[in-house]
Design an enzyme around this catalytic site. Structure first.
Site, PDB file in Angstrom:
ATOM      1  N   GLU A 147       0.799  -1.239   0.000  1.00 62.45           N
ATOM      2  CA  GLU A 147       0.000   0.000   0.000  1.00 62.45           C
ATOM      3  C   GLU A 147       0.829   1.285   0.000  1.00 62.45           C
ATOM      4  O   GLU A 147       0.666   2.132   0.867  1.00 62.45           O
ATOM      5  CB  GLU A 147      -0.978  -0.031   1.188  1.00 62.45           C
ATOM      6  CG  GLU A 147      -1.883  -1.243   1.157  1.00 62.45           C
ATOM      7  CD  GLU A 147      -2.750  -1.424   2.399  1.00 62.45           C
ATOM      8  OE1 GLU A 147      -2.750  -0.534   3.265  1.00 62.45           O
ATOM      9  OE2 GLU A 147      -3.431  -2.458   2.499  1.00 62.45           O
ATOM     10  N   GLU A 169      -6.190 -10.723  -1.297  1.00 59.51           N
ATOM     11  CA  GLU A 169      -6.950 -10.552  -0.044  1.00 59.51           C
ATOM     12  C   GLU A 169      -8.433 -10.478  -0.384  1.00 59.51           C
ATOM     13  O   GLU A 169      -9.084  -9.476  -0.122  1.00 59.51           O
ATOM     14  CB  GLU A 169      -6.511  -9.271   0.680  1.00 59.51           C
ATOM     15  CG  GLU A 169      -5.026  -9.224   0.987  1.00 59.51           C
ATOM     16  CD  GLU A 169      -4.611  -8.002   1.813  1.00 59.51           C
ATOM     17  OE1 GLU A 169      -5.481  -7.313   2.360  1.00 59.51           O
ATOM     18  OE2 GLU A 169      -3.399  -7.760   1.905  1.00 59.51           O
TER      19      GLU A 169
HETATM   20  O1  G3I Z   1      -5.438  -9.771  18.878  1.00 60.44           O
HETATM   21  C1  G3I Z   1      -5.913  -8.567  19.496  1.00 60.44           C
HETATM   22  C2  G3I Z   1      -6.722  -8.884  20.718  1.00 60.44           C
HETATM   23  O2  G3I Z   1      -5.872  -9.493  21.658  1.00 60.44           O
HETATM   24  C3  G3I Z   1      -7.322  -7.584  21.259  1.00 60.44           C
HETATM   25  O3  G3I Z   1      -8.151  -7.871  22.345  1.00 60.44           O
HETATM   26  C4  G3I Z   1      -8.144  -6.883  20.186  1.00 60.44           C
HETATM   27  C5  G3I Z   1      -8.700  -5.544  20.671  1.00 60.44           C
HETATM   28  O4  G3I Z   1      -8.775  -4.600  19.631  1.00 60.44           O
HETATM   29  O5  G3I Z   1      -7.296  -6.634  19.078  1.00 60.44           O
HETATM   30  C6  G3I Z   1      -6.776  -7.814  18.501  1.00 60.44           C
HETATM   31  O6  G3I Z   1      -5.950  -7.429  17.445  1.00 60.44           O
HETATM   32  C7  G3I Z   1      -6.586  -7.002  16.265  1.00 60.44           C
HETATM   33  C8  G3I Z   1      -6.114  -7.909  15.131  1.00 60.44           C
HETATM   34  O7  G3I Z   1      -6.625  -7.440  13.910  1.00 60.44           O
HETATM   35  C9  G3I Z   1      -6.564  -9.368  15.320  1.00 60.44           C
HETATM   36  O8  G3I Z   1      -7.942  -9.458  15.244  1.00 60.44           O
HETATM   37  C10 G3I Z   1      -6.188  -5.579  15.995  1.00 60.44           C
HETATM   38  O9  G3I Z   1      -6.755  -4.717  16.965  1.00 60.44           O
HETATM   39  C11 G3I Z   1      -6.655  -5.159  14.615  1.00 60.44           C
HETATM   40  O10 G3I Z   1      -6.120  -3.872  14.289  1.00 60.44           O
HETATM   41  C12 G3I Z   1      -6.159  -6.146  13.585  1.00 60.44           C
HETATM   42  O11 G3I Z   1      -6.703  -5.785  12.335  1.00 60.44           O
HETATM   43  C13 G3I Z   1      -6.055  -6.318  11.192  1.00 60.44           C
HETATM   44  C14 G3I Z   1      -5.744  -5.179  10.235  1.00 60.44           C
HETATM   45  O12 G3I Z   1      -5.214  -5.684   9.032  1.00 60.44           O
HETATM   46  C15 G3I Z   1      -4.691  -4.246  10.814  1.00 60.44           C
HETATM   47  O13 G3I Z   1      -3.477  -4.930  10.973  1.00 60.44           O
HETATM   48  C16 G3I Z   1      -6.996  -7.333  10.543  1.00 60.44           C
HETATM   49  O14 G3I Z   1      -7.134  -8.480  11.373  1.00 60.44           O
HETATM   50  C17 G3I Z   1      -6.424  -7.755   9.186  1.00 60.44           C
HETATM   51  O15 G3I Z   1      -7.377  -8.534   8.499  1.00 60.44           O
HETATM   52  C18 G3I Z   1      -6.123  -6.526   8.349  1.00 60.44           C
HETATM   53  O16 G3I Z   1      -5.536  -6.937   7.135  1.00 60.44           O
HETATM   54  C19 G3I Z   1      -5.189  -5.894   6.189  1.00 60.44           C
HETATM   55  C20 G3I Z   1      -3.956  -6.393   5.457  1.00 60.44           C
HETATM   56  O17 G3I Z   1      -2.933  -6.675   6.352  1.00 60.44           O
HETATM   57  C21 G3I Z   1      -3.513  -5.337   4.423  1.00 60.44           C
HETATM   58  N1  G3I Z   1      -4.588  -4.993   3.534  1.00 60.44           N
HETATM   59  C22 G3I Z   1      -5.833  -4.554   4.165  1.00 60.44           C
HETATM   60  C23 G3I Z   1      -6.302  -5.627   5.163  1.00 60.44           C
HETATM   61  C24 G3I Z   1      -7.605  -5.215   5.798  1.00 60.44           C
HETATM   62  O18 G3I Z   1      -7.428  -4.081   6.583  1.00 60.44           O
END
Ligand code: G3I
Length: 380
Positions: free
Chosen positions: A165, A270
């Protein structure tokens, strides 16, 4: 004789019990052929693994992954804030498990992602006083991060999303800290460092909204420049975060063609198709968020048949497009396994009920899976 008859009666009852218990326990129905079998020879079929998969706690999920997928990508555990939360302190535990799972099941293993402005820890960009680091320090930190992570999995991870990105939808540079401190050269450096760390791993540029004309042109220009400079880029990842009206399939096709013309692999990296209303323009910009409102969560109690039918057709149309370009497309990866796991439930509005993936909250393959499998019959 009597004893034998009793024994065989007991054996029969035990058999009945076993069958009954097995069918109660295994809520996952096996499907033949599975997605990966049906698409064999066209492209690999991938899914993103979360913590429950990597640590083996989601056993039903793991069974499904083994049945249907031959490629895996790390949804979160390889992002810099997880793998190097503090400078020089690497947390490899979950990523190790992810790679071991892929190896044990003979899967194509994708590392995601080395350089991404989002989910990068603050230390990456600042000195001990909180001021931006110099260009030299920033480059050194990038080098060290990439060498350490890629080096650890050398010969084991098949491909890396090296940079994620870097462009805005209009094709202009995204003003990230990497860009601000190093300049556009940071992409070239990232690919060079990754190549040094594992010359045999494939190296990809990955982005969303790749159907947008501006971004399409920006990415084509970037890859041409890297190629002209002798920097190895093996593939372009088109994140497939889609909706019911977005993207326009013909614009998406134009991008597949434009990227394929660069003589690199094209990957749908994705994929998910949300059917929930979107506040504002559809995009996959992670920093976007909006307040919860009941009307923005219309299918919490279930999905009407007509909406589901239209959603299925979107998947079918896109998979047909991918099949048409199977000479150029090497991988199609779903961004998650079941509707229970998807990031879509919490973005851009938290706490909604979405249905963007191929497997339901009950771990059953949705009827669309069978239809996507049947689609390959017309392609032989
Ligand atoms: O694991 C913690 C948990 O312990 C905690 O209680 C909870 C509270 O917010 O957060 C959990 O972590 C989250 C994690 O996903 C696992 O679910 C994070 O807050 C959250 O920010 C994270 O979001 C991820 C996001 O990227 C940001 O990294 C999504 O799962 C993931 O699907 C998403 O993937 C991205 C790709 O990497 C890049 N392209 C876009 C795509 C969608 O945004």
């Amino acid at each position: 004789m009597k004893t034998n008859r009793w024994k065989s009666k007991m054996w029969f009852i035990a058999m009945l019990l076993t069958v009954a218990l097995t069918s109660c326990n295994s809520t996952v129905t096996e499907q033949t052929p599975t997605l990966k079998d049906a698409y064999q020879g066209m492209f690999v079929i991938g899914t993103a693994l979360n913590k429950g998969h990597n640590y083996g706690t989601d056993t039903l999920g793991i069974n499904l992954i083994k049945q249907h997928f031959n490629s895996i990508v790390a949804e979160n555990c390889m992002k810099s804030m997880h793998i190097q939360p503090t400078e020089g302190v690497f947390f490899f535990d979950e990523a190790d498990k992810f790679v071991e799972f892929g190896e044990a099941n003979n899967m194509n293993i994708i590392g995601h992602t080395l350089i991404w402005h989002s989910q990068a820890p603050d230390w990456f960009f600042v000195d001990e006083d909180g001021a931006d680091v110099t260009r030299e320090v920033m480059i050194e930190r990038m080098r060290n991060h990439i060498h350490t992570v890629v080096g650890r999995y050398k010969g084991r991870v098949d491909g890396w999303d090296v940079v994620n990105e870097a462009f805005m939808d209009d094709g202009s540079w995204r003003n990230t800290k990497f860009y601000e401190i190093i300049g556009g050269e940071y992409i070239k450096l990232a690919f060079q460092f990754a190549n040094e760390a594992d010359p045999d791993a494939e190296l990809y540029y990955n982005d969303y909204a790749m159907s947008a004309e501006g971004k399409r042109n920006g990415v084509v220009e970037l890859v041409k420049q890297l190629q002209a400079a002798g920097v190895r880029v093996d593939g372009i990842g088109m994140q497939g975060h889609m909706g019911m009206d977005y993207p326009d399939i013909s614009e998406f096709e134009k991008s597949i063609k434009a990227f394929a013309a660069l003589d690199v692999n094209v990957m749908i990296t994705e994929m998910d198709i949300t059917l929930l209303p979107f506040p504002g323009d559809e995009t996959a910009e992670v920093s976007l968020s909006a307040e919860y409102q009941e009307k923005m969560n219309p299918y919490a109690a279930g999905l009407p048949d007509n909406i589901n039918a239209a959603w299925e057709q979107r998947y079918i149309d896109y998979f047909q497009l991918f099949l048409n370009y199977s000479d150029n497309i090497s991988r199609v990866t779903l961004w998650g396994l079941t509707d229970a796991d998807t990031w879509r439930n919490n973005w851009p509005i938290e706490g909604r009920t979405d249905y963007p993936l191929l497997f339901g909250r009950d771990y059953q393959a949705k009827p669309v899976v069978e239809k996507l499998i049947e689609l390959t019959n017309n392609n032989e």
